[in-house]
Design an enzyme around this catalytic site. Structure first.
Site, PDB file in Angstrom:
ATOM      1  N   GLY A 169       0.809  -1.212   0.000  1.00 28.15           N
ATOM      2  CA  GLY A 169       0.000   0.000   0.000  1.00 28.15           C
ATOM      3  C   GLY A 169       0.846   1.268   0.000  1.00 28.15           C
ATOM      4  CB  SER A 170       3.866   2.294   1.886  1.00 29.66           C
ATOM      5  OG  SER A 170       3.339   2.023   3.166  1.00 29.66           O
ATOM      6  CG  ASN A 212      -5.132   3.939   8.859  1.00 31.19           C
ATOM      7  OD1 ASN A 212      -5.494   4.982   8.309  1.00 31.19           O
ATOM      8  ND2 ASN A 212      -4.037   3.881   9.578  1.00 31.19           N
ATOM      9  CD  GLN A 260      -7.369  -0.481   7.327  1.00 34.85           C
ATOM     10  OE1 GLN A 260      -8.201  -1.291   7.742  1.00 34.85           O
ATOM     11  NE2 GLN A 260      -6.086  -0.581   7.634  1.00 34.85           N
ATOM     12  CB  SER A 280      -1.810  -3.230   1.223  1.00 36.60           C
ATOM     13  OG  SER A 280      -0.842  -4.018   1.874  1.00 36.60           O
ATOM     14  CG  HIS A 340      -0.255  -6.569   5.108  1.00 36.88           C
ATOM     15  ND1 HIS A 340      -0.381  -6.137   6.403  1.00 36.88           N
ATOM     16  CD2 HIS A 340       0.223  -5.516   4.408  1.00 36.88           C
ATOM     17  CE1 HIS A 340       0.025  -4.864   6.483  1.00 36.88           C
ATOM     18  NE2 HIS A 340       0.394  -4.473   5.283  1.00 36.88           N
ATOM     19  CB  THR A 345      12.185 -10.380 -10.398  1.00 40.67           C
ATOM     20  OG1 THR A 345      13.384 -10.157 -11.132  1.00 40.67           O
ATOM     21  CG2 THR A 345      11.564 -11.706 -10.787  1.00 40.67           C
ATOM     22  CB  CYS A 355       2.462   3.593  10.947  1.00 42.60           C
ATOM     23  SG  CYS A 355       1.505   2.534   9.901  1.00 42.60           S
TER      24      CYS A 355
HETATM   25  C1  LIG Z   1      -1.718  -0.511   6.001  1.00 42.22           C
HETATM   26  C2  LIG Z   1      -2.056   0.727   5.271  1.00 42.22           C
HETATM   27  C3  LIG Z   1      -1.176   1.279   4.328  1.00 42.22           C
HETATM   28  C4  LIG Z   1       0.201   0.719   4.077  1.00 42.22           C
HETATM   29  O1  LIG Z   1       0.176  -0.496   3.400  1.00 42.22           O
HETATM   30  P1  LIG Z   1       1.506  -1.411   3.412  1.00 42.22           P
HETATM   31  O2  LIG Z   1       1.190  -2.519   2.476  1.00 42.22           O
HETATM   32  O3  LIG Z   1       1.670  -1.869   4.818  1.00 42.22           O
HETATM   33  O4  LIG Z   1       2.619  -0.552   2.929  1.00 42.22           O
HETATM   34  C5  LIG Z   1      -1.571   2.401   3.632  1.00 42.22           C
HETATM   35  N1  LIG Z   1      -2.779   2.964   3.846  1.00 42.22           N
HETATM   36  C6  LIG Z   1      -3.663   2.472   4.740  1.00 42.22           C
HETATM   37  C7  LIG Z   1      -4.984   3.112   4.912  1.00 42.22           C
HETATM   38  C8  LIG Z   1      -3.316   1.339   5.486  1.00 42.22           C
HETATM   39  O5  LIG Z   1      -4.185   0.861   6.374  1.00 42.22           O
END
Ligand SMILES: *Cc1c(COP(=O)(O)O)cnc(C)c1O
Length: 395
Positions: A69-70, A150, A178, A198, A200, A236, A323
């Site tokens: 996500g970042s 989040n 989210q 993202s 996870h 890759t 974070c």
């Molecule tokens: C977790 C999160 C991110 C970051 O995602 P990562 O895959 O951990 O880099 C960005 N934005 C929101 C709203 C998140 O909850």
């Protein structure tokens, strides 16, 4: 252990784990290689891209795989800034309670001479489309508003904000990390130009994500190197993670309605139970919130101690965002919805998954009650509040 920190990360589903194994075990080629091992991996990559596109309501060529996500947030915002800059547009509209991946990228652009307007989100934690319309100027190149927050879980009127942006010819990005797998996403129907997600956060693996960018939007490379991802993201491709993410998103979307109903029931039970604690307040709108998000502030306590004591009772919770834990500053999200420092310090976020049970919710309600009561009993601030020396902020 009762895991109630699913906004920080989720446990991988068995479907996701099973989907990745063949790509670590047998189909391990590099998708850029011309031989058959490489081509097999490349077929998987093409298949995953098409399936993700179908789930998001867009085309396969509009999907770029990122490290999460970042990275997707960084790339979306920097790309829009570079596009804007070429026609002298250096103003960006966002909100005060975005994820740091967005806010810190905006800070970096400000140092380059961009101007950023951060909209107020009000006490309920929701931005209005009219605020976005009022903030857009002649020189605005991007609006970036998260799909769902989040920390406090509030859901934004994304489709309407998208419509405002479309009407004014401004690019619209949403951090949907989210939301993905939990709320319906349809990039085209919801007027979204760019979107980040993202894996996870929906039972997929860590370190893999997606940037959707509508065709015609020229992406700027954040990672330089090879020509992977149409030359827009070198490195890759992480095929095992991409396959697992695809399977996880399909599973989440397939069961979205039933999961949402289950989570909403658990969430509302938890909210009702915690609301009975005196001098407590729910953060964010009670209805327009993610099915699994519960966020509270308790007056006269300190969030970090609350977390440690809950952990002793077997409950994994969070004060806000993973974070920012470890820093002593109160959450920027809680400050954005108007919580004063003292109150913002007494925050607790509990985020559910489909695996949580009603029994766990009952146990958690009584554990939080006990811990809050204990912490208050040893708090000098609480003594001043009770004796009337200080006035309660949360009635
Ligand atoms: C977790 C999160 C991110 C970051 O995602 P990562 O895959 O951990 O880099 C960005 N934005 C929101 C709203 C998140 O909850």
């Amino acid at each position: 252990m009762i895991y109630l920190d699913n906004a920080a990360t989720t446990k991988m589903s068995q479907t996701a784990i099973k989907a990745m194994i063949p790509y670590m075990d047998c189909i391990y080629g590099n998708p850029s290689s011309l031989h058959s091992a490489g081509q097999k991996a490349n077929e998987a990559l093409t298949d995953a891209r098409e399936r993700i596109a179908r789930l998001l309501g867009c085309e396969a060529k509009e999907i770029t795989f990122t490290s999460g996500g970042s990275e997707a947030d960084n790339q979306a915002i920097v790309s829009a800034a570079r596009i804007g800059e070429r026609s002298g547009k250096k103003h960006i509209v966002s909100t005060a309670f975005e994820h740091h991946a967005v806010l810190h990228t905006l800070n970096k652009l400000e140092k380059e001479g961009f101007e950023v307007t951060l909209l107020d989100v009000g006490e309920n934690g929701i931005v209005l489309p009219e605020q976005v319309a009022d903030a857009i100027r002649e020189d605005t190149c991007l609006v970036t508003v998260m799909f769902a927050n989040n920390e406090i879980g509030t859901i934004q009127p994304i489709e309407e904000i998208g419509q405002v942006c479309r009407g004014k010819g401004v690019l619209f990005h949403t951090d949907a990390v989210q939301a993905a797998g939990h709320l319906r996403i349809d990039a085209k129907a919801q007027n979204i130009d760019m979107l980040s997600l993202s894996a996870h956060k929906f039972h997929g693996p860590k370190g893999i994500g997606v940037l959707y960018a509508r065709k015609g939007i020229r992406l700027t490379n954040i990672i330089e190197g090879g020509a992977q991802e149409r030359g827009k993201r070198a490195g890759t491709e992480n095929i095992p993670a991409i396959m697992a993410m695809t399977a996880a998103l399909e599973e989440a979307c397939l069961h979205m309605d039933e999961n949402s109903a289950k989570l909403t029931a658990l969430r509302d039970k938890l909210i009702a139970g915690l609301s009975k604690i005196p001098h407590s307040v729910l953060n964010g709108d009670a209805e327009k919130r993610l099915p699994g998000n519960v966020s509270f502030c308790f007056e006269g306590i300190e969030g970090e101690s609350l977390l440690l004591l809950l952990d002793d009772k077997g409950i994994c919770a969070s004060s806000g965002s993973a974070c920012t834990s470890g820093s002593l500053d109160p959450s920027h999200v809680l400050l954005a919805i108007g919580r004063v420092h003292d109150i913002a310090h007494g925050s607790l976020r509990l985020t559910l998954s489909e695996e949580n049970t009603e029994k766990e919710v009952d146990y958690t309600i009584s554990a939080v009650k006990d811990v809050v009561e204990y912490l208050r009993s040893i708090s000098p601030i609480w003594r001043d509040l009770v004796s009337g020396k200080k006035e309660f902020i949360i009635k």
